[in-house]
Enzyme design. Sequence first.
Site, PDB file in Angstrom:
ATOM      1  N   SER A 572       0.845  -1.187   0.000  1.00 13.35           N
ATOM      2  CA  SER A 572       0.000   0.000   0.000  1.00 13.35           C
ATOM      3  C   SER A 572       0.888   1.248   0.000  1.00 13.35           C
ATOM      4  O   SER A 572       1.717   1.410  -0.893  1.00 13.35           O
ATOM      5  CB  SER A 572      -0.959  -0.038   1.189  1.00 13.35           C
ATOM      6  OG  SER A 572      -1.950   0.953   1.070  1.00 13.35           O
ATOM      7  N   HIS A 687      -8.171  -4.605  -1.389  1.00  9.38           N
ATOM      8  CA  HIS A 687      -6.896  -4.000  -1.018  1.00  9.38           C
ATOM      9  C   HIS A 687      -6.064  -4.899  -0.110  1.00  9.38           C
ATOM     10  O   HIS A 687      -4.887  -4.634   0.110  1.00  9.38           O
ATOM     11  CB  HIS A 687      -7.127  -2.650  -0.347  1.00  9.38           C
ATOM     12  CG  HIS A 687      -5.895  -1.827  -0.217  1.00  9.38           C
ATOM     13  ND1 HIS A 687      -5.077  -1.530  -1.296  1.00  9.38           N
ATOM     14  CD2 HIS A 687      -5.307  -1.253   0.860  1.00  9.38           C
ATOM     15  CE1 HIS A 687      -4.050  -0.814  -0.889  1.00  9.38           C
ATOM     16  NE2 HIS A 687      -4.158  -0.630   0.413  1.00  9.38           N
TER      17      HIS A 687
END
Length: 715
Positions: A572, A687
């Site tokens: 991320s 994610h």
Amino acid sequence: MRFGRWILTGAASALVMAGAATGGLAWAAETGPAEAPAITAKTDTVFLDEIHGQQAMAWVRAQNSHTTGTLEKDPRYAGFYKKVLAGLQAPDRLAMPSFMNGAIWNFWQDAEHPHGIWRETSRASYLKKTPDWTVRLDVDALAKQDGVNWVFKGANCLAPADEHCLVALSNGGEDAETLREFNTTTGQFVQGGFVFSRSKQTVAWVDENTILLARDWDGKGTTLTPSGYPFVVKTMIRGAAPGQEKELFRGEASDMAVTPMVLTDGDGHQLVMIQRNVTFFETRYAVVENGQLHWLALPAKSEVQGLMKGRLIVSVEEDWHPDGHAPIPAGSLISVNPAAAEQGVEVIFTPGPSQSIDQVGVTKNTVLVSLFDNVRGRAMRFTPTQPGKAWQAERLALPDMTSVHIVDTDRTSDTAYLSVEGYLEPLQLWLLEGKGQPHKVRSAPARFKTDALVTEQFWTHSTDGTRIPYFIVHRKDMKLNGANPTLLTAYGGFQVSYTPLYAPEVGQLWLERGGVYVVANIRGGGEFGPAWHEAGRKSGRQKVYDDFASVGRDLINRKITSPRHLGIRGRSNGGLLSGVEMTQHPDLWNAVIIGVPLLDMEHFETMSAGASWAAEYGSMSVPAEAAFLRSISPVQHLKADVSYPEPFIFTATSDDRVGPVHARRFAARLEALGKPFFYYEDIEGGHSGTVNAPEVAHERALEAVYLSHHLMDAD
């Protein structure tokens, strides 16, 4: 934090979601022969921006085939995979508790239940060696019934009974959710109850017939911000005809998001509120009374943590000068009267220079705080005395050199569960009751051998002289010869702290095999409070990258490792960190793992939820910030005449937060330049990058083979 009554699955559970029963081939049934154009310097790669486009997916499958076809051939792969999978599905993992409806609830996934079961037991039964669980919701059965790959994302329940809940279900792990009303007493979805179709949405119960909801109201995105989050809240009444919902509040289209929230304390006080996130870090709060909104005079950078004795518990993330009160330093925790926030402010706790608040939990009569002291976990309990007087503070006795987290608190009593873990200490569960000290009630079994290992904390100086701490886990007999295979990781953003974590896959696949594991506590995180984060925000972000590189150089100077044996990993925002370090210091590392990353910083604001992060990274609309973003954007800084370490890049097609396009553009640029790389894109996963235990094990095993090739194997 929890608005109203959110029952969450937990970080560990989030890694183990629904999907295939065998590892490594979750995408194979859809693929067939991969036919994708070879990308050269002249290839127009705009087709990769169409996330589910046929040509883009053909390229993805070709890259997946190359990566798995190469790394799975290594004879170590099968063993790596089996070890990780066994740990993820081990029946003796800790079942983390949530207080609800007078009982303990838990969401559980294993080989038999890959989608998971939501289950309940009594408080007394939970403390038994083998609790007597009652399954209330079988997500595997629901997924089979609906023909949808449902991922359980938690439930929002009406306090204090917690009987009426809205269960959040995501298709394949994306952020967008479907909400369905569920009755925890009957264990059934409510016939004719509230149902809200797929959207990025937030909800709060006012009473059993009234809900506040923010979502995409027309399906055209007109009530969504540029970040993709809703900014219009409406009141939903049970039984009302469609279209009869009443608008309660409409934020600005330029906001990041608007969220309804309802807080309830142990004395029966209820507070209905609106949270308006103007930016990622700047928030406005309003109390709703009789349909009217009363905005609170709180600092822009603050966060409501809960309600106790009718008063709001708030963390202040910037210096505040309320009328008639001494200045309150950033990082403090306070109590305020929601009817007049600046009147009668009580400071609960102000961290010292080496400290930072991590989590806040509220019981009926106390406030619990987990914090860091020089990045070492601590916990404290605070009890109010008399109005206007200092709160009574008490440190809780817990192990050192660990991370301490608040698992859950009971609003109806002064009971809470805390977790304790370290790099070499398996996860423990500690019970706190009344005015006593916490005591350990559960401990997960060790997943790897630690007798020959040790954890140390070192410090180094960054480019500007700032002292940067880092943890290092290694063999006690490690030789300082510069030849130790070393994996360095960090995050460095959004005031998120990286603290000791027991990771069986790191122990089994890396530490037991002689690897050194390093976690850097660089600026941009929250290890030392708001100022530590602020130093690495926007155009100050180069400090973050300098800190990380300085830790790498310190490891080399100490002769722990060398560039030949030093690798890095980030995901991320940490994936952006890895990408920047690869382009800024290509000669400092020999392995670079880049997970679900941001990498095209010149265009991130228009990609997925990227607009919401302008407060962290800066904006291309601001000339000075645009210049900095251009100076660090990894995609644009890949050059033909530079020799880069061969990276391992992983992402997920269904990631609707960062999105896979960043990773695709980076990999495509490398391909166009003729540079070697490994790329793996999970077709589902959101994610988290992966959605089920076999796929997590598969991706981790691929990483372990990759790191072995680059850092451990002989030249």
